[in-house]
Enzyme design. Structure first.
Site, PDB file in Angstrom:
ATOM      1  N   HIS A   1      10.370  15.380  -2.474  1.00  0.00           N
ATOM      2  CA  HIS A   1      11.010  14.827  -3.676  1.00  0.00           C
ATOM      3  C   HIS A   1      12.465  14.568  -3.285  1.00  0.00           C
ATOM      4  CE1 HIS A   1       7.497  16.914  -5.216  1.00  0.00           C
ATOM      5  NE2 HIS A   1       7.600  16.260  -6.350  1.00  0.00           N
TER       6      HIS A   1
ATOM      7  N   SER B   1      19.653  16.174  -0.024  1.00  0.00           N
ATOM      8  CA  SER B   1      18.926  16.814   1.079  1.00  0.00           C
ATOM      9  C   SER B   1      18.588  15.831   2.207  1.00  0.00           C
ATOM     10  CB  SER B   1      17.672  17.520   0.556  1.00  0.00           C
ATOM     11  OG  SER B   1      16.920  16.685  -0.295  1.00  0.00           O
TER      12      SER B   1
ATOM     13  N   GLU C   1       9.709   9.586  -2.276  1.00  0.00           N
ATOM     14  CA  GLU C   1      10.387   9.454  -3.581  1.00  0.00           C
ATOM     15  C   GLU C   1       9.520   8.526  -4.435  1.00  0.00           C
ATOM     16  OE1 GLU C   1      13.062  10.771  -5.346  1.00  0.00           O
ATOM     17  OE2 GLU C   1      12.303   9.393  -6.853  1.00  0.00           O
TER      18      GLU C   1
ATOM     19  N   ASP D   1      11.090  19.902  -3.929  1.00  0.00           N
ATOM     20  CA  ASP D   1      12.195  19.990  -4.884  1.00  0.00           C
ATOM     21  C   ASP D   1      11.922  19.099  -6.099  1.00  0.00           C
ATOM     22  OD1 ASP D   1      14.701  20.415  -5.999  1.00  0.00           O
ATOM     23  OD2 ASP D   1      15.730  19.040  -4.640  1.00  0.00           O
TER      24      ASP D   1
HETATM   25  N1  SAM Z   1      15.773  16.854  -2.938  1.00  0.00           N
HETATM   26  C1  SAM Z   1      16.898  16.105  -3.499  1.00  0.00           C
HETATM   27  C2  SAM Z   1      18.196  16.724  -3.004  1.00  0.00           C
HETATM   28  O1  SAM Z   1      18.262  17.946  -2.818  1.00  0.00           O
HETATM   29  O2  SAM Z   1      19.146  15.963  -2.786  1.00  0.00           O
HETATM   30  C3  SAM Z   1      16.874  16.069  -5.010  1.00  0.00           C
HETATM   31  C4  SAM Z   1      15.581  15.696  -5.604  1.00  0.00           C
HETATM   32  S1  SAM Z   1      15.538  15.618  -7.340  1.00  0.00           S
HETATM   33  C5  SAM Z   1      15.672  17.268  -7.838  1.00  0.00           C
HETATM   34  C6  SAM Z   1      13.835  15.270  -7.605  1.00  0.00           C
HETATM   35  C7  SAM Z   1      13.428  13.852  -7.239  1.00  0.00           C
HETATM   36  O3  SAM Z   1      12.010  13.778  -7.264  1.00  0.00           O
HETATM   37  C8  SAM Z   1      13.920  12.784  -8.196  1.00  0.00           C
HETATM   38  O4  SAM Z   1      14.607  11.799  -7.456  1.00  0.00           O
HETATM   39  C9  SAM Z   1      12.638  12.182  -8.798  1.00  0.00           C
HETATM   40  O5  SAM Z   1      12.722  10.785  -9.017  1.00  0.00           O
HETATM   41  C10 SAM Z   1      11.623  12.498  -7.727  1.00  0.00           C
HETATM   42  N2  SAM Z   1      10.230  12.633  -8.172  1.00  0.00           N
HETATM   43  C11 SAM Z   1       9.726  12.993  -9.358  1.00  0.00           C
HETATM   44  N3  SAM Z   1       8.392  13.109  -9.313  1.00  0.00           N
HETATM   45  C12 SAM Z   1       8.034  12.820  -8.033  1.00  0.00           C
HETATM   46  C13 SAM Z   1       6.799  12.798  -7.326  1.00  0.00           C
HETATM   47  N4  SAM Z   1       5.662  13.104  -7.934  1.00  0.00           N
HETATM   48  N5  SAM Z   1       6.820  12.484  -6.013  1.00  0.00           N
HETATM   49  C14 SAM Z   1       7.988  12.188  -5.369  1.00  0.00           C
HETATM   50  N6  SAM Z   1       9.180  12.179  -5.998  1.00  0.00           N
HETATM   51  C15 SAM Z   1       9.215  12.509  -7.303  1.00  0.00           C
END
Ligand code: SAM
Length: 295
Positions: A41, A106, A124, A170
């Protein structure tokens, strides 16, 4: 999908997650053999803190902002050096007020630390955020960004061909059942790649089923699971995020000791009220030791 990480980039939860992620990557670099980081994520990779969304909440000021302003104790400094160096590299004109313009998510942090033999896989699902993420790493042969459901990638992309890997999970926790998905996702992933190091992020806030989540993890019978938690304010009085936790599966053997130094410091530096607390404990393995500071 309403969640956008730009509102929260660099906040206290990012500080814990990213400081631990960086130390885990650094540990992997002690061996020459290549490894892969899988970020299921990923978000957009890097955040412009001068944008309206980040300005609106200003969350980074009580996270990375406070840390950059602080005089780090001698024992703590080495544990935050690589992380803070990455932030400083992105902000060469950091002002005396500690104001920064850019914060590495990240993906950017991982990329800044990779050696030439290492690889980074990013998932993503949000279409616009995926486009931004993809553009940020376009042409970089060490990085692959994919527009894909991270939960599918978690099982499907494992094990990595390098056979050494760090998996960050995440999710945004905007849907009910996310704690169960996290535990179920780990169970599946671990069956395919038992030696990987996993970092699972979760929120601590009023009503969050954290105890049930830990219990569910215990029942997975995964041999080594360490947990780090940092809560910056009372969980009772606020609807928003009060803190966060990270479960680290197969942690580097050095990590528990590092957390014993880092967490009490982060608690002091990032506390927003007298209910702040921080601690680490083993969910599985290493004789379930528990250390907590300031409950
Ligand atoms: N890991 C990142 C960081 O530490 O910089 C932050 C991630 S943020 C908390 C969660 C992300 O997951 C968002 O950008 C959201 O759009 C994405 N997201 C939500 N559901 C998802 C899925 N099922 N698969 C992949 N990405 C997803």
């Amino acid at each position: 999908m309403n969640y956008r990480h730009i509102y929260h980039a660099g906040n206290f939860a990012d500080v814990l997650k990213h400081a631990v992620l960086v130390n885990v990557i650094r540990y992997f670099e002690r061996k020459e053999a290549a490894f892969r980081v899988l970020d299921t994520h990923a978000g957009i990779g890097q955040y412009d803190l001068s944008r309206g969304e980040a300005e609106k909440t200003g969350e980074w000021r009580d996270g990375i902002g406070r840390l950059l302003d602080a005089d780090l104790p001698e024992k703590v400094a080495p544990l935050l050096r690589s992380y803070l160096d990455c932030v400083r590299v992105l902000n060469p004109e950091i002002g005396p007020d500690g104001g920064i313009k850019s914060y590495p998510g990240s993906p950017r942090l991982a990329r800044m630390l990779l050696r030439k033999q290492d690889r980074l896989s990013l998932m993503e699902l949000h279409p616009a955020d995926y486009e931004t993420l993809h553009a940020a790493f376009d042409g970089d042969y060490q990085v692959r960004a994919t527009h894909l459901d991270g939960w599918l990638a978690l099982a499907g992309h494992l094990p990595p061909k390098e056979r050494r890997g760090i998996v960050l999970v995440d999710p945004p926790f905007e849907e009910p059942g996310e704690f169960d998905r996290l535990a179920d996702g780990l169970a599946k992933a671990h069956r395919r790649f038992a030696t990987g190091t996993y970092l699972l992020w979760y929120p601590i806030k009023k009503g969050a089923p954290v105890a049930a989540f830990h219990q569910k993890l215990k029942e997975l019978a995964i041999p080594k699971m360490l947990c780090a938690e940092l809560v910056v304010r009372s969980e009772r009085d606020t609807e928003g995020l009060a803190g966060s936790g990270l479960v680290i599966v197969n942690p580097p053997y050095t990590l528990a000791g590092e957390l014993d130094i880092l967490l009490p410091y982060l608690k002091t530096c990032l506390a927003q009220d007298r209910f702040a607390r921080a601690g680490s404990f083993w969910i599985a393995g290493e004789t379930a030791h528990e250390k907590e500071d300031g409950r």
